[in-house]
Design a protein around this motif. Structure first.
Motif, PDB file in Angstrom:
ATOM      1  N   ASP A 105      24.391  36.552  36.288  1.00 35.55           N
ATOM      2  CA  ASP A 105      25.625  36.648  35.511  1.00 35.55           C
ATOM      3  C   ASP A 105      26.375  35.332  35.654  1.00 35.55           C
ATOM      4  O   ASP A 105      26.917  35.024  36.715  1.00 35.55           O
ATOM      5  CB  ASP A 105      26.476  37.812  36.022  1.00 35.55           C
ATOM      6  CG  ASP A 105      27.679  38.082  35.119  1.00 35.55           C
ATOM      7  OD1 ASP A 105      28.051  37.196  34.346  1.00 35.55           O
ATOM      8  OD2 ASP A 105      28.240  39.190  35.210  1.00 35.55           O
TER       9      ASP A 105
ATOM     10  N   THR B  82      29.134  34.439  34.394  1.00 33.91           N
ATOM     11  CA  THR B  82      30.595  34.586  34.487  1.00 33.91           C
ATOM     12  C   THR B  82      31.040  34.742  35.926  1.00 33.91           C
ATOM     13  O   THR B  82      32.007  34.100  36.377  1.00 33.91           O
ATOM     14  CB  THR B  82      31.053  35.796  33.663  1.00 33.91           C
ATOM     15  OG1 THR B  82      30.617  35.654  32.315  1.00 33.91           O
ATOM     16  CG2 THR B  82      32.567  35.924  33.702  1.00 33.91           C
ATOM     17  N   THR B  83      30.345  35.572  36.678  1.00 37.67           N
ATOM     18  CA  THR B  83      30.725  35.840  38.077  1.00 37.67           C
ATOM     19  C   THR B  83      29.918  35.029  39.072  1.00 37.67           C
ATOM     20  O   THR B  83      30.274  34.951  40.256  1.00 37.67           O
ATOM     21  CB  THR B  83      30.538  37.332  38.382  1.00 37.67           C
ATOM     22  OG1 THR B  83      29.149  37.686  38.211  1.00 37.67           O
ATOM     23  CG2 THR B  83      31.379  38.185  37.435  1.00 37.67           C
TER      24      THR B  83
ATOM     25  N   THR C 283      26.946  35.796  40.087  1.00 37.60           N
ATOM     26  CA  THR C 283      26.231  36.726  40.958  1.00 37.60           C
ATOM     27  C   THR C 283      24.949  37.191  40.273  1.00 37.60           C
ATOM     28  O   THR C 283      24.739  36.976  39.080  1.00 37.60           O
ATOM     29  CB  THR C 283      27.105  37.949  41.277  1.00 37.60           C
ATOM     30  OG1 THR C 283      27.450  38.611  40.048  1.00 37.60           O
ATOM     31  CG2 THR C 283      28.373  37.538  42.004  1.00 37.60           C
TER      32      THR C 283
ATOM     33  N   LYS D   3      26.298  36.443  45.670  1.00 36.35           N
ATOM     34  CA  LYS D   3      26.834  35.247  45.038  1.00 36.35           C
ATOM     35  C   LYS D   3      25.793  34.131  45.165  1.00 36.35           C
ATOM     36  O   LYS D   3      25.285  33.872  46.254  1.00 36.35           O
ATOM     37  CB  LYS D   3      28.126  34.834  45.728  1.00 36.35           C
ATOM     38  CG  LYS D   3      28.938  33.786  45.002  1.00 36.35           C
ATOM     39  CD  LYS D   3      29.845  34.420  43.985  1.00 36.35           C
ATOM     40  CE  LYS D   3      30.822  33.379  43.422  1.00 36.35           C
ATOM     41  NZ  LYS D   3      31.693  33.954  42.396  1.00 36.35           N
TER      42      LYS D   3
END
Length: 348
Positions: free
Chosen positions: A286, A288-289, A291, A332
């Motif tokens: 992802d 955006t995050t 992760t 992460k």
């Protein structure tokens, strides 16, 4: 003094912890899922032919009196192209016409007498049926006389003239062949596997030796439901009118493409797969995050090129392609950047 030293030690410890936390972020390599095309394209040799072709023949027998066209000449629908010597058919028609006129005059008198009740009902019926019989006979001989003329049923070109003036031909024997210039078609013979895939045919295009860089899209598509002696099935397409350089008799290479049976099948590297007792999964990145998340997949097949065909992903999903065994759900991570110009091969 002691308090200052303690403050410096704590600050150094905090900085050290921050560096360790950054350094502990796992580097991952990701790739985008690709569509899996299960049905490969197929290419066949094909021949261009006329969509409409007529072999013209007289409906009556006789000697050819005149041929009005030659091979290669253009013709229009309704044009007179050949004629029989109609001498005998004219004599026959004129004789029947004279007989008709005689019978018609006699029957008209019978009809007039019947109106005056001067003849019986039986005599009237005989006269009425006699008129119908001679009328049909006259029509038959008139048609035979007209059938001595041969007309072009379509607009196009003369392909071949099989007989010459003065030769005698029987009824139904082809004398002139004509092909239409409205539509051209491509005919090819396909194998049984491609016959079975006809229902998922996506597109077809042709390439010609004279124009190797030009792709001609084909229209329509009709396939024979019966195999020929070589166990092949005849497939026919139409060529759009705008490609005027295409002529009957030319050869072409036709490529057939097919729709994907299952649009949910995608390609991922084999190195991205995790397997356990519950099945198979991949890590999706992802952006955006920053992760990764675990996503269950179903393996359809493993290919020889190092990729796997899977179900359960969407087109464009970013999949972690290396180091998946060191990851956990929700971790992460940092994505490996693109290879720079100063770092060929990604060695640094």
């Amino acid at each position: 003094m002691r308090s200052k030293i303690l403050l410096l030690v704590c600050t150094a410890a905090m900085v050290s912890c921050g560096v360790d936390k950054t350094q502990k972020q796992t580097l991952v390599k990701v790739c985008e899922t690709a569509r899996y095309v299960e049905v490969p394209a197929a290419t066949y040799a094909a021949k261009i032919s006329e969509s409409s072709k007529s072999n013209l023949a007289f409906r009556v027998s006789g000697k050819i009196g005149k041929i009005y066209v030659r091979s290669g000449e253009p013709v229009r629908a309704g044009q007179l192209v050949a004629k029989l010597d109609d001498r005998d058919y004219k004599i026959q028609y004129n004789a029947t016409l004279a007989e008709y006129n005689q019978v018609k005059a006699e029957i008209d008198r019978v009809f007039a007498m019947y109106e005056d009740n001067a003849v019986s009902e039986n005599d009237y019926d005989k006269a009425r049926y006699g008129l119908e019989q001679i009328s049909q006979k006259l029509e038959y001989h008139k048609n035979q006389l007209n059938d001595c003329n041969l007309y072009a049923p379509i607009t196009g070109y003369v392909d071949n003239v099989m007989f010459s003036q003065g030769e005698t031909v029987a009824a139904g024997v082809p004398v002139i062949s004509i092909f239409g210039n409205q539509k051209l078609s491509v005919e090819l013979n396909v194998s049984y596997p491609d016959y079975c895939r006809f229902e998922i045919l996506d597109s077809a295009y042709a390439r010609f030796t004279s124009t190797p860089n030009l792709t001609v899209p084909l229209e329509g598509g009709l396939i024979s439901r019966k195999a020929n002696a070589n166990q092949l099935y005849r497939l026919q397409f139409d060529i759009p009118d705008r490609y005027s350089f295409v002529t009957p008799g030319m050869t072409a290479m036709v490529t057939l493409t097919f729709r994907q049976d299952n649009s949910n099948m995608n390609l991922v590297p084999v190195s991205s797969l995790l397997r356990d007792r519950d099945g198979s999964a991949v890590f999706l990145y992802d952006a955006t995050t920053g992760t990764v998340g675990l996503e269950k997949v179903e393996i359809v097949k493993i290919l020889n090129d190092g990729n796997a065909v899977v179900l359960g992903l969407k087109r464009g999903d970013m999949v972690v392609s290396a180091g998946v065994n060191a990851l956990h759900d929700g971790q992460k991570v940092r994505k490996v950047g693109k290879t720079g110009i100063s770092n060929p091969g990604g060695l640094l």
